[in-house]
Design an enzyme around this catalytic site. Structure first.
Site, PDB file in Angstrom:
ATOM      1  N   GLY A   9      17.848 -34.577   6.856  1.00  0.00           N
ATOM      2  CA  GLY A   9      16.407 -35.507   6.680  1.00  0.00           C
ATOM      3  C   GLY A   9      15.385 -35.668   7.464  1.00  0.00           C
ATOM      4  O   GLY A   9      15.710 -35.530   8.411  1.00  0.00           O
ATOM      5  N   ALA A  10      14.288 -35.038   6.253  1.00  0.00           N
ATOM      6  CA  ALA A  10      13.064 -34.935   7.351  1.00  0.00           C
ATOM      7  C   ALA A  10      12.456 -35.838   6.969  1.00  0.00           C
ATOM      8  O   ALA A  10      11.242 -36.148   7.134  1.00  0.00           O
ATOM      9  CB  ALA A  10      12.330 -34.712   7.005  1.00  0.00           C
ATOM     10  N   GLY A  14      14.230 -38.841  10.888  1.00  0.00           N
ATOM     11  CA  GLY A  14      14.697 -37.187  11.193  1.00  0.00           C
ATOM     12  C   GLY A  14      14.104 -36.481  11.634  1.00  0.00           C
ATOM     13  O   GLY A  14      13.931 -35.402  12.784  1.00  0.00           O
ATOM     14  N   ARG A  82      17.646 -48.917   5.209  1.00  0.00           N
ATOM     15  CA  ARG A  82      17.401 -50.572   4.414  1.00  0.00           C
ATOM     16  C   ARG A  82      16.833 -51.187   4.123  1.00  0.00           C
ATOM     17  O   ARG A  82      14.952 -50.941   4.815  1.00  0.00           O
ATOM     18  CB  ARG A  82      18.241 -51.265   5.730  1.00  0.00           C
ATOM     19  CG  ARG A  82      19.967 -51.155   6.201  1.00  0.00           C
ATOM     20  CD  ARG A  82      20.063 -52.492   7.048  1.00  0.00           C
ATOM     21  NE  ARG A  82      19.881 -52.422   7.766  1.00  0.00           N
ATOM     22  CZ  ARG A  82      19.866 -53.672   8.875  1.00  0.00           C
ATOM     23  NH1 ARG A  82      20.458 -54.532   8.331  1.00  0.00           N
ATOM     24  NH2 ARG A  82      19.212 -53.053  10.004  1.00  0.00           N
ATOM     25  N   ARG A  88      23.244 -53.232   5.779  1.00  0.00           N
ATOM     26  CA  ARG A  88      24.256 -52.233   5.926  1.00  0.00           C
ATOM     27  C   ARG A  88      24.992 -51.972   5.027  1.00  0.00           C
ATOM     28  O   ARG A  88      25.185 -50.132   5.207  1.00  0.00           O
ATOM     29  CB  ARG A  88      24.808 -51.588   7.610  1.00  0.00           C
ATOM     30  CG  ARG A  88      23.326 -51.706   8.697  1.00  0.00           C
ATOM     31  CD  ARG A  88      23.521 -50.819  10.241  1.00  0.00           C
ATOM     32  NE  ARG A  88      22.064 -51.109  11.390  1.00  0.00           N
ATOM     33  CZ  ARG A  88      22.527 -52.121  11.702  1.00  0.00           C
ATOM     34  NH1 ARG A  88      23.078 -53.191  11.487  1.00  0.00           N
ATOM     35  NH2 ARG A  88      21.270 -52.884  12.835  1.00  0.00           N
ATOM     36  N   ASN A  95      24.995 -44.015   0.017  1.00  0.00           N
ATOM     37  CA  ASN A  95      24.746 -42.763   1.629  1.00  0.00           C
ATOM     38  C   ASN A  95      26.379 -41.860   1.974  1.00  0.00           C
ATOM     39  O   ASN A  95      25.867 -40.631   2.558  1.00  0.00           O
ATOM     40  CB  ASN A  95      23.989 -43.258   2.960  1.00  0.00           C
ATOM     41  CG  ASN A  95      22.620 -43.908   2.507  1.00  0.00           C
ATOM     42  OD1 ASN A  95      22.286 -43.262   1.981  1.00  0.00           O
ATOM     43  ND2 ASN A  95      22.643 -44.495   3.420  1.00  0.00           N
ATOM     44  N   ASN A 120      23.284 -44.740   7.947  1.00  0.00           N
ATOM     45  CA  ASN A 120      24.078 -46.036   8.152  1.00  0.00           C
ATOM     46  C   ASN A 120      25.106 -46.133   6.684  1.00  0.00           C
ATOM     47  O   ASN A 120      24.419 -45.751   6.086  1.00  0.00           O
ATOM     48  CB  ASN A 120      22.981 -46.840   8.415  1.00  0.00           C
ATOM     49  CG  ASN A 120      22.658 -47.392   9.390  1.00  0.00           C
ATOM     50  OD1 ASN A 120      23.352 -47.397  10.502  1.00  0.00           O
ATOM     51  ND2 ASN A 120      21.267 -48.166  10.246  1.00  0.00           N
ATOM     52  N   ARG A 151      17.553 -51.518  23.553  1.00  0.00           N
ATOM     53  CA  ARG A 151      16.886 -52.772  23.400  1.00  0.00           C
ATOM     54  C   ARG A 151      17.347 -53.877  23.751  1.00  0.00           C
ATOM     55  O   ARG A 151      15.794 -54.775  24.734  1.00  0.00           O
ATOM     56  CB  ARG A 151      17.372 -53.146  21.698  1.00  0.00           C
ATOM     57  CG  ARG A 151      16.574 -52.453  20.669  1.00  0.00           C
ATOM     58  CD  ARG A 151      17.066 -52.737  19.036  1.00  0.00           C
ATOM     59  NE  ARG A 151      16.362 -52.302  17.917  1.00  0.00           N
ATOM     60  CZ  ARG A 151      17.004 -51.484  17.077  1.00  0.00           C
ATOM     61  NH1 ARG A 151      17.840 -52.217  16.874  1.00  0.00           N
ATOM     62  NH2 ARG A 151      16.281 -50.429  16.103  1.00  0.00           N
ATOM     63  N   HIS A 175      28.372 -50.846  14.270  1.00  0.00           N
ATOM     64  CA  HIS A 175      26.657 -51.209  14.775  1.00  0.00           C
ATOM     65  C   HIS A 175      26.262 -51.996  14.244  1.00  0.00           C
ATOM     66  O   HIS A 175      25.921 -51.665  12.218  1.00  0.00           O
ATOM     67  CB  HIS A 175      26.260 -49.787  14.659  1.00  0.00           C
ATOM     68  CG  HIS A 175      24.677 -49.343  14.340  1.00  0.00           C
ATOM     69  ND1 HIS A 175      23.898 -50.163  15.666  1.00  0.00           N
ATOM     70  CD2 HIS A 175      23.898 -49.229  13.553  1.00  0.00           C
ATOM     71  CE1 HIS A 175      22.587 -50.009  15.245  1.00  0.00           C
ATOM     72  NE2 HIS A 175      22.429 -49.323  13.899  1.00  0.00           N
TER      73      HIS A 175
HETATM   74  N1  LIG Z   1      22.136 -45.604  13.419  1.00  0.00           N
HETATM   75  C1  LIG Z   1      21.161 -45.760  14.051  1.00  0.00           C
HETATM   76  O1  LIG Z   1      20.999 -46.571  15.207  1.00  0.00           O
HETATM   77  C2  LIG Z   1      20.388 -45.562  12.837  1.00  0.00           C
HETATM   78  C3  LIG Z   1      18.746 -46.411  13.004  1.00  0.00           C
HETATM   79  C4  LIG Z   1      17.409 -45.690  12.081  1.00  0.00           C
HETATM   80  C5  LIG Z   1      17.889 -45.385  10.869  1.00  0.00           C
HETATM   81  N2  LIG Z   1      19.290 -45.271  10.569  1.00  0.00           N
HETATM   82  C6  LIG Z   1      19.460 -44.867   8.956  1.00  0.00           C
HETATM   83  O2  LIG Z   1      18.944 -43.222   9.586  1.00  0.00           O
HETATM   84  C7  LIG Z   1      18.510 -43.150   7.729  1.00  0.00           C
HETATM   85  C8  LIG Z   1      17.622 -42.223   7.799  1.00  0.00           C
HETATM   86  O3  LIG Z   1      16.686 -43.383   7.978  1.00  0.00           O
HETATM   87  P1  LIG Z   1      15.002 -43.391   7.891  1.00  0.00           P
HETATM   88  O4  LIG Z   1      14.534 -44.178   8.475  1.00  0.00           O
HETATM   89  O5  LIG Z   1      14.594 -41.898   8.641  1.00  0.00           O
HETATM   90  O6  LIG Z   1      14.752 -43.509   6.774  1.00  0.00           O
HETATM   91  P2  LIG Z   1      13.354 -42.670   5.601  1.00  0.00           P
HETATM   92  O7  LIG Z   1      13.606 -42.290   3.975  1.00  0.00           O
HETATM   93  O8  LIG Z   1      12.392 -42.043   6.450  1.00  0.00           O
HETATM   94  O9  LIG Z   1      14.837 -40.720   5.054  1.00  0.00           O
HETATM   95  C9  LIG Z   1      15.976 -39.846   4.987  1.00  0.00           C
HETATM   96  C10 LIG Z   1      15.225 -38.630   4.665  1.00  0.00           C
HETATM   97  O10 LIG Z   1      16.811 -38.260   3.883  1.00  0.00           O
HETATM   98  C11 LIG Z   1      16.473 -37.598   3.124  1.00  0.00           C
HETATM   99  N3  LIG Z   1      17.516 -37.279   1.443  1.00  0.00           N
HETATM  100  C12 LIG Z   1      17.702 -38.355   0.994  1.00  0.00           C
HETATM  101  N4  LIG Z   1      18.847 -38.062   0.082  1.00  0.00           N
HETATM  102  C13 LIG Z   1      19.655 -36.518   0.724  1.00  0.00           C
HETATM  103  C14 LIG Z   1      20.167 -35.080   0.878  1.00  0.00           C
HETATM  104  N5  LIG Z   1      20.639 -35.426  -0.145  1.00  0.00           N
HETATM  105  N6  LIG Z   1      19.871 -33.936   1.407  1.00  0.00           N
HETATM  106  C15 LIG Z   1      18.402 -34.155   2.220  1.00  0.00           C
HETATM  107  N7  LIG Z   1      17.860 -34.972   2.681  1.00  0.00           N
HETATM  108  C16 LIG Z   1      18.109 -36.441   2.053  1.00  0.00           C
HETATM  109  C17 LIG Z   1      15.116 -38.131   2.057  1.00  0.00           C
HETATM  110  O11 LIG Z   1      13.850 -37.753   1.302  1.00  0.00           O
HETATM  111  C18 LIG Z   1      13.996 -38.305   2.968  1.00  0.00           C
HETATM  112  O12 LIG Z   1      13.517 -38.275   3.540  1.00  0.00           O
HETATM  113  C19 LIG Z   1      18.890 -44.453   6.697  1.00  0.00           C
HETATM  114  O13 LIG Z   1      20.563 -44.372   6.812  1.00  0.00           O
HETATM  115  C20 LIG Z   1      19.068 -45.465   8.250  1.00  0.00           C
HETATM  116  O14 LIG Z   1      19.643 -46.938   7.959  1.00  0.00           O
HETATM  117  C21 LIG Z   1      20.520 -45.377  11.578  1.00  0.00           C
END
Ligand SMILES: NC(=O)c1ccc[n+]([C@@H]2O[C@H](COP(=O)([O-])OP(=O)(O)OC[C@H]3O[C@@H](n4cnc5c(N)ncnc54)[C@H](O)[C@@H]3O)[C@@H](O)[C@H]2O)c1
Length: 308
Positions: A9-10, A14, A82, A88, A95, A120, A151, A175
């Site tokens: 995930g970039a 990422g 989200r 979530r 996901n 998430n 936070r 979370h």
């Molecule tokens: N646990 C935490 O504290 C926390 C905090 C922030 C975000 N998150 C979660 O992290 C995840 C990512 O958030 P983000 O802001 O980076 O989102 P984002 O949309 O910016 O990035 C997600 C990336 O995943 C890629 N992706 C989708 N399907 C894929 C696959 N099958 N293989 C490889 N890559 C794939 C997308 O192309 C996208 O570039 C979300 O589920 C978000 O809710 C969790």
């Protein structure tokens, strides 16, 4: 040989994780994403920053999991973030499929990797990786608690006008909005938080911490927090790569600790070169135990909604 960390995930979290990790010069980095050009473009840009910051880190991007071969750590951030008003849990099964594939594809190329999960709903996605990969609990660690605690630390430091370094806060639990900020165990330079802040101010900080993710989602309108979550991942990765044995709040598969079993849940965890070394247990009072149980019910419901 240089250590290797692959980030699946970039997107916002990422790529920002790669940024924080490169600053720490811990390992070579690989970014993988389904979007053509995205991981390649971001990794090339980051690679070109290395001479400026003076770090010798190789960064590559790919749409092919072959690039992740032989990783020490795999970070999974792939998934959908989200949207405003979305919980979530709404994201659950979409996901789960993405995390399942990321786990299968990376594990066969890096059979000894330690997994750090961010996607998430966090605690449930950790469960997906552990089950799909058939992994021991030591090798699947979720990021949530460092962010939630950070936070709270930031809000306390702002309120008191002291350094964030003097503020120690601990947040347990799932979370989600039922997370459990442990005000009794939190302190400023060793002084309990409730002696430093009046009850109403402390309650407001706890409330803002619980809703911290939603506050940022509402402001951004698109996407969710990324600087702090990915800084937290970098701290976890550093503790593992350097075998620092930092105790950090992480989502861990519990086997009786805190009276809970068979769920991932946010607890203080010692992280070393083998991943989870030990879960640290606080002595909780009845009120805290009740909050933990409430939070655990939410995580259990989410896991039972999984279609693996
Ligand atoms: N646990 C935490 O504290 C926390 C905090 C922030 C975000 N998150 C979660 O992290 C995840 C990512 O958030 P983000 O802001 O980076 O989102 P984002 O949309 O910016 O990035 C997600 C990336 O995943 C890629 N992706 C989708 N399907 C894929 C696959 N099958 N293989 C490889 N890559 C794939 C997308 O192309 C996208 O570039 C979300 O589920 C978000 O809710 C969790």
């Amino acid at each position: 040989m240089a250590r290797k960390i692959s980030i699946i995930g970039a997107g916002m979290t990422g790529a920002t994780t790669a940024h924080w990790l490169a600053e720490r010069e811990l390992a070579d980095l690989v970014l993988v994403d389904v979007v053509k050009g995205l991981p390649q473009g971001k990794s090339l840009d980051l690679l070109e920053a290395m001479p400026v910051i003076g770090k010798d880190v190789r960064v590559i991007g790919s749409n092919d999991y072959a690039a992740t071969d032989g990783s020490d750590i795999v970070v999974i951030t792939a998934g959908l973030p989200r949207k405003p008003g979305m919980s979530r849990e709404d994201l659950l099964n979409t996901n789960a499929d993405i995390v399942k594939k990321a786990t299968e594809e990376t594990l066969k190329r890096s059979p000894n990797a330690i997994y750090i999960i961010l996607t998430n709903p966090l605690d449930t996605m950790c469960y997906v990786t552990m089950k799909v990969g058939g992994l021991p609990r030591e090798r699947v660690i979720g990021q949530a608690g460092i962010l939630d605690s950070a936070r709270m630390r930031a809000f306390v430091a702002l309120e008191l006008g002291v350094s964030v370094e003097n503020v120690a806060c601990y947040v347990l639990g799932g979370h989600g909005d039922s997370m459990v900020p442990l005000t009794r165990h939190s302190n400023v330079a060793g002084v309990p938080l409730n002696e430093m802040l009046p009850a109403d101010k402390l309650a407001a900080i706890v409330d803002r911490t619980r809703k911290g993710g939603g506050e940022i989602v509402a402001l951004l309108k698109q996407g969710s927090a990324f600087y702090a979550p990915s800084a937290a991942i970098a701290q976890m990765a550093e503790s593992i790569i350097k075998n620092k044995n930092l105790i950090l709040p992480c989502s861990i598969y519990l086997q009786g600790e805190y009276g809970l079993k068979d769920i991932f849940f946010g607890v203080p965890a010692q992280l070393g070169s083998t991943g989870l070394v030990k879960v640290i247990e606080y002595k909780l009072n009845n009120e805290e135990k009740a909050m933990v149980e409430k939070s655990a019910v939410e995580v259990k419901e989410s896991i039972s909604a999984l279609k693996l």
